[in-house]
Design a protein around this motif. Structure first.
Motif, PDB file in Angstrom:
ATOM      1  N   ILE A   9      -6.041  -3.477  -6.160  1.00 11.86           N
ATOM      2  CA  ILE A   9      -5.637  -2.079  -5.981  1.00 11.86           C
ATOM      3  C   ILE A   9      -4.342  -1.953  -5.190  1.00 11.86           C
ATOM      4  N   PRO A  10      -4.178  -2.606  -4.040  1.00  8.62           N
ATOM      5  CA  PRO A  10      -2.884  -2.495  -3.350  1.00  8.62           C
ATOM      6  C   PRO A  10      -1.707  -3.029  -4.176  1.00  8.62           C
ATOM      7  N   VAL A  11      -1.927  -4.073  -4.927  1.00 10.16           N
ATOM      8  CA  VAL A  11      -0.847  -4.618  -5.762  1.00 10.16           C
ATOM      9  C   VAL A  11      -0.481  -3.621  -6.866  1.00 10.16           C
ATOM     10  N   VAL A  15       3.127  -1.740  -7.395  1.00  6.96           N
ATOM     11  CA  VAL A  15       3.868  -1.795  -8.664  1.00  6.96           C
ATOM     12  C   VAL A  15       4.165  -0.379  -9.152  1.00  6.96           C
ATOM     13  N   TYR A  16       3.174   0.512  -9.047  1.00 12.64           N
ATOM     14  CA  TYR A  16       3.404   1.893  -9.470  1.00 12.64           C
ATOM     15  C   TYR A  16       4.494   2.537  -8.625  1.00 12.64           C
ATOM     16  N   LYS A  17       4.380   2.414  -7.309  1.00 12.80           N
ATOM     17  CA  LYS A  17       5.324   3.079  -6.403  1.00 12.80           C
ATOM     18  C   LYS A  17       6.738   2.523  -6.572  1.00 12.80           C
ATOM     19  N   LYS A  18       6.848   1.229  -6.760  1.00 12.00           N
ATOM     20  CA  LYS A  18       8.154   0.584  -6.813  1.00 12.00           C
ATOM     21  C   LYS A  18       8.830   0.729  -8.180  1.00 12.00           C
ATOM     22  N   PHE A  19       8.075   0.566  -9.267  1.00  7.41           N
ATOM     23  CA  PHE A  19       8.695   0.472 -10.585  1.00  7.41           C
ATOM     24  C   PHE A  19       8.375   1.629 -11.527  1.00  7.41           C
ATOM     25  N   LEU A  20       7.162   2.167 -11.477  1.00  5.30           N
ATOM     26  CA  LEU A  20       6.779   3.175 -12.456  1.00  5.30           C
ATOM     27  C   LEU A  20       7.043   4.605 -11.999  1.00  5.30           C
ATOM     28  N   GLU A  21       6.867   4.890 -10.723  1.00  2.00           N
ATOM     29  CA  GLU A  21       7.024   6.251 -10.235  1.00  2.00           C
ATOM     30  C   GLU A  21       8.413   6.843 -10.487  1.00  2.00           C
TER      31      GLU A  21
END
Length: 75
Positions: A9-11, A15-21
């Motif tokens: 979950i933290p990973v 990934v969401y916060k850094k690349f997808l958001e």
């Protein structure tokens, strides 16, 4: 031993916060603003501020306190 969700979950969040958001947020932002208007948040904080100023008490403690400084050493 650490459980699998405690690692995954933290990973995934990183990934969401850094690349997808950066790509997803501009698309969903108009829908979020319709569902959750900023005015509602501003009104609740303003109401709390007015209530605090009107009665002068915060969390059951008097707002006015003594400002005298006591000397511990008296020679």
């Amino acid at each position: 031993m650490v459980c699998i969700p405690c690692i995954v979950i933290p990973v995934l969040l990183w990934v969401y916060k850094k690349f997808l958001e950066p790509y997803i947020y501009p698309v969903i932002a108009p829908f979020i603003k319709r569902v959750w208007p900023k005015k509602a948040v501003e009104e609740t904080t303003a109401a709390k501020r007015v209530q605090f100023e009107s009665n002068g008490i915060a969390n059951g403690v008097g707002a006015k306190k003594s400002t005298e400084i006591s000397d511990k050493k008296a020679d």
